[in-house]
Scaffold this motif. Structure first.
Motif, mmCIF file in Angstrom:
data_model
loop_
_atom_site.group_PDB
_atom_site.id
_atom_site.type_symbol
_atom_site.label_atom_id
_atom_site.label_comp_id
_atom_site.label_asym_id
_atom_site.label_seq_id
_atom_site.Cartn_x
_atom_site.Cartn_y
_atom_site.Cartn_z
ATOM 1 N N TYR A 142 0.842 -1.202 0.000
ATOM 2 C CA TYR A 142 0.000 0.000 0.000
ATOM 3 C C TYR A 142 0.876 1.252 0.000
ATOM 4 N N CYS A 143 1.895 1.266 0.868
ATOM 5 C CA CYS A 143 2.773 2.434 0.977
ATOM 6 C C CYS A 143 3.628 2.610 -0.272
ATOM 7 N N ILE A 144 4.150 1.507 -0.806
ATOM 8 C CA ILE A 144 4.987 1.603 -2.007
ATOM 9 C C ILE A 144 4.186 2.126 -3.196
ATOM 10 N N THR A 145 2.943 1.680 -3.333
ATOM 11 C CA THR A 145 2.142 2.154 -4.465
ATOM 12 C C THR A 145 1.758 3.629 -4.315
ATOM 13 N N LEU A 146 1.686 4.123 -3.083
ATOM 14 C CA LEU A 146 1.491 5.566 -2.897
ATOM 15 C C LEU A 146 2.688 6.331 -3.446
ATOM 16 N N LEU A 147 3.883 5.803 -3.164
ATOM 17 C CA LEU A 147 5.095 6.419 -3.698
ATOM 18 C C LEU A 147 5.118 6.329 -5.226
ATOM 19 N N LEU A 148 4.719 5.177 -5.771
ATOM 20 C CA LEU A 148 4.667 5.011 -7.222
ATOM 21 C C LEU A 148 3.705 6.018 -7.862
ATOM 22 N N ALA A 149 2.561 6.215 -7.238
ATOM 23 C CA ALA A 149 1.579 7.151 -7.787
ATOM 24 C C ALA A 149 2.163 8.557 -7.853
ATOM 25 N N THR A 150 2.892 8.957 -6.817
ATOM 26 C CA THR A 150 3.511 10.293 -6.798
ATOM 27 C C THR A 150 4.548 10.429 -7.906
ATOM 28 N N LEU A 151 5.387 9.399 -8.049
ATOM 29 C CA LEU A 151 6.426 9.448 -9.082
ATOM 30 C C LEU A 151 5.829 9.388 -10.488
ATOM 31 N N TYR A 152 4.849 8.533 -10.694
ATOM 32 C CA TYR A 152 4.225 8.438 -12.014
ATOM 33 C C TYR A 152 3.575 9.773 -12.412
ATOM 34 N N HIS A 153 2.933 10.396 -11.443
ATOM 35 C CA HIS A 153 2.311 11.694 -11.712
ATOM 36 C C HIS A 153 3.360 12.727 -12.108
ATOM 37 N N TYR A 154 4.515 12.677 -11.438
ATOM 38 C CA TYR A 154 5.597 13.603 -11.770
ATOM 39 C C TYR A 154 6.156 13.316 -13.159
ATOM 40 N N TYR A 155 6.289 12.037 -13.526
ATOM 41 C CA TYR A 155 6.849 11.661 -14.830
ATOM 42 C C TYR A 155 5.946 12.085 -15.987
ATOM 43 N N ARG A 156 4.658 12.204 -15.743
ATOM 44 C CA ARG A 156 3.720 12.565 -16.806
ATOM 45 C C ARG A 156 3.992 13.944 -17.387
ATOM 46 N N ARG A 157 4.727 14.788 -16.655
ATOM 47 C CA ARG A 157 5.046 16.125 -17.151
ATOM 48 C C ARG A 157 6.193 16.100 -18.160
ATOM 49 N N ARG A 158 6.912 14.998 -18.222
ATOM 50 C CA ARG A 158 8.058 14.897 -19.125
ATOM 51 C C ARG A 158 7.627 14.339 -20.478
ATOM 52 N N ARG A 159 8.581 14.250 -21.404
ATOM 53 C CA ARG A 159 8.289 13.695 -22.707
ATOM 54 C C ARG A 159 7.850 12.239 -22.574
ATOM 55 N N ARG A 160 7.084 11.780 -23.572
ATOM 56 C CA ARG A 160 6.467 10.460 -23.479
ATOM 57 C C ARG A 160 7.510 9.342 -23.336
ATOM 58 N N LEU A 161 8.561 9.379 -24.171
ATOM 59 C CA LEU A 161 9.580 8.329 -24.108
ATOM 60 C C LEU A 161 10.327 8.368 -22.785
ATOM 61 N N THR A 162 10.689 9.578 -22.347
ATOM 62 C CA THR A 162 11.389 9.726 -21.065
ATOM 63 C C THR A 162 10.514 9.238 -19.929
ATOM 64 N N SER A 163 9.235 9.588 -19.977
ATOM 65 C CA SER A 163 8.305 9.157 -18.931
ATOM 66 C C SER A 163 8.187 7.637 -18.891
ATOM 67 N N ALA A 164 8.131 6.989 -20.081
ATOM 68 C CA ALA A 164 8.000 5.526 -20.125
ATOM 69 C C ALA A 164 9.241 4.843 -19.542
ATOM 70 N N ILE A 165 10.434 5.347 -19.909
ATOM 71 C CA ILE A 165 11.679 4.740 -19.395
ATOM 72 C C ILE A 165 11.779 4.906 -17.890
ATOM 73 N N LEU A 166 11.478 6.112 -17.408
ATOM 74 C CA LEU A 166 11.541 6.355 -15.962
ATOM 75 C C LEU A 166 10.525 5.501 -15.216
ATOM 76 N N SER A 167 9.355 5.312 -15.791
ATOM 77 C CA SER A 167 8.326 4.497 -15.134
ATOM 78 C C SER A 167 8.773 3.039 -15.028
ATOM 79 N N ILE A 168 9.402 2.506 -16.092
ATOM 80 C CA ILE A 168 9.876 1.116 -16.069
ATOM 81 C C ILE A 168 10.978 0.938 -15.030
ATOM 82 N N ILE A 169 11.918 1.895 -14.993
ATOM 83 C CA ILE A 169 13.006 1.824 -14.005
ATOM 84 C C ILE A 169 12.445 1.901 -12.592
ATOM 85 N N THR A 170 11.483 2.809 -12.389
ATOM 86 C CA THR A 170 10.885 2.961 -11.059
ATOM 87 C C THR A 170 10.156 1.696 -10.643
ATOM 88 N N LEU A 171 9.443 1.059 -11.591
ATOM 89 C CA LEU A 171 8.739 -0.183 -11.284
ATOM 90 C C LEU A 171 9.727 -1.281 -10.889
#
Length: 368
Positions: free
Chosen positions: A62-91
């Motif tokens: 539960y706590c880790i997914t809260l952190l993931l939600a915050t990071l994913y929301h932040y990544y959405r402001r970046r370019r699509r490819l950059t956001s996808a790579i960062l999301s995979i690394i974060t996962l």
């Protein structure tokens, strides 16, 4: 996480408050995961103490997914490819962290010699990756759904605004077209020093404009109101043509409150005056009929003028605003759910018939 009650979840009221919807889904999803894992552990023969690691695992997830939600929301402001790579690394990092914490808590609760064991970490990594990847997929899926819904709402609002603007443009075309003819007649009366008739025509013109401009350009009025407007208009034209203009109205009382776009019939009557009354020395009759046919309203405007051939002969002198305007306004107001037909009347004359849905309420247009 929760894949149940999709019709209720994927509805606009549920996502009206996005923050509240997130917390509800987060709580429901992890609660369901906890119950599912607990039932599975108990059904495999473990005692109640075997549920404790599952509870800890659910809290950590539960706590880790809260952190993931915050990071994913932040990544959405970046370019699509950059956001996808960062999301995979974060996962991937979150999966390792989840597995380490899960393995450590399990060893601390269940083993006599607690500590970080690589085999335990590797044993939990697949399950934890599946859980976090599923959670991430659901997170991105819901956000994509909300983005699509928002874009659809914006497109609908833009289409509505464009449609309203076009209707207003078509409606406002009529006023200069009509005013030109009327003011030209008033000017002629002034030149002929017929001041009383000119003043009377100006007075009736002001009444007509006051009546018509009181309505919004995209408004629908009742047939009764439209007929009253036509009568005001014909009073002005009677000043020009006197007994040569002979109008008549035959309106079924059942359709008197049916609605149609304002000033829809005035150009048709004006067209009849131009092509039927003006060229004939003895003038012509203009008949306006409105009838109810099932759930449809049939409106006819006909005259006893020279007919279609004379109209074609004089077409080069026409501005082309009248009939084209009516066709456009009908298409904007009703789409394909209308009929517009012209016909020659045997023995001389010309008729126009309009068929529209029988509506008693003003059509609602969404605000942009």
């Amino acid at each position: 996480m929760a894949l149940f009650s999709l019709p209720a979840i994927f509805s606009r009221p549920f996502f009206e408050d996005k923050a509240r919807a997130f917390w509800r889904l987060q709580s429901a999803g992890w609660s369901g995961y906890l119950i599912l894992r607990s039932v599975s552990s108990l059904s495999n023969g473990q005692d109640i103490s075997g549920v404790v690691p599952v509870i800890v695992e659910s809290i950590v997830g539960y706590c880790i997914t809260l952190l993931l939600a915050t990071l994913y929301h932040y990544y959405r402001r970046r370019r699509r490819l950059t956001s996808a790579i960062l999301s995979i690394i974060t996962l991937a990092v979150a999966t390792v962290l989840y597995s380490v914490l899960d393995a450590f808590s399990f060893s601390f609760i269940k083993l006599a010699d607690p500590g970080l064991n690589l085999s335990l970490v590797l044993g939990t990594i697949f399950l934890n990756f599946t859980v976090l990847a599923g959670w991430s997929a659901l997170y991105f899926g819901i956000n994509f759904y909300l983005i699509v819904e928002q874009q659809m709402d914006q497109m609908a609002a833009l289409e509505n605004t464009a449609s309203s603007a076009q209707l207003a443009m078509l409606r406002y075309q009529l006023n200069p077209h009509f005013l030109f003819n009327t003011l030209n007649s008033i000017s002629t009366l002034v030149l002929l020093k017929q001041t009383e008739r000119a003043n009377a025509m100006l007075s009736r013109l002001s009444s007509f404009l006051r009546y018509t401009l009181a309505n919004e350009p995209t408004a629908h009025v009742t047939i009764q109101q439209e007929v009253e407007t036509l009568k005001l208009y014909l009073e002005i034209e009677k000043m020009r043509f006197e007994d040569r203009l002979r109008p008549s109205f035959d309106v079924d009382p059942r359709v008197s409150q049916a609605r149609l776009p304002s000033l829809l019939l005035q150009p048709l009557v004006e067209n009849a005056i131009k092509y039927a009354v003006t060229p004939k020395e003895d003038g012509a009759e203009i008949n306006v009929v409105a009838r109810l046919s099932g759930d449809r309203v049939q409106i006819g405007v006909s005259d006893t003028g020279p007919g279609l051939h004379e109209m074609k002969a004089r077409a080069s002198a026409s501005t082309g605003v009248g009939l084209a305007n009516i066709k456009e306004r009908l298409a904007q107001a009703y789409g394909p759910d209308h009929r517009f037909e012209t016909r020659s009347i045997p023995g001389g004359g010309y008729g126009i018939e309009i068929e529209i849905p029988f509506q008693l309420e003003e059509p609602k247009r969404e605000a942009a």
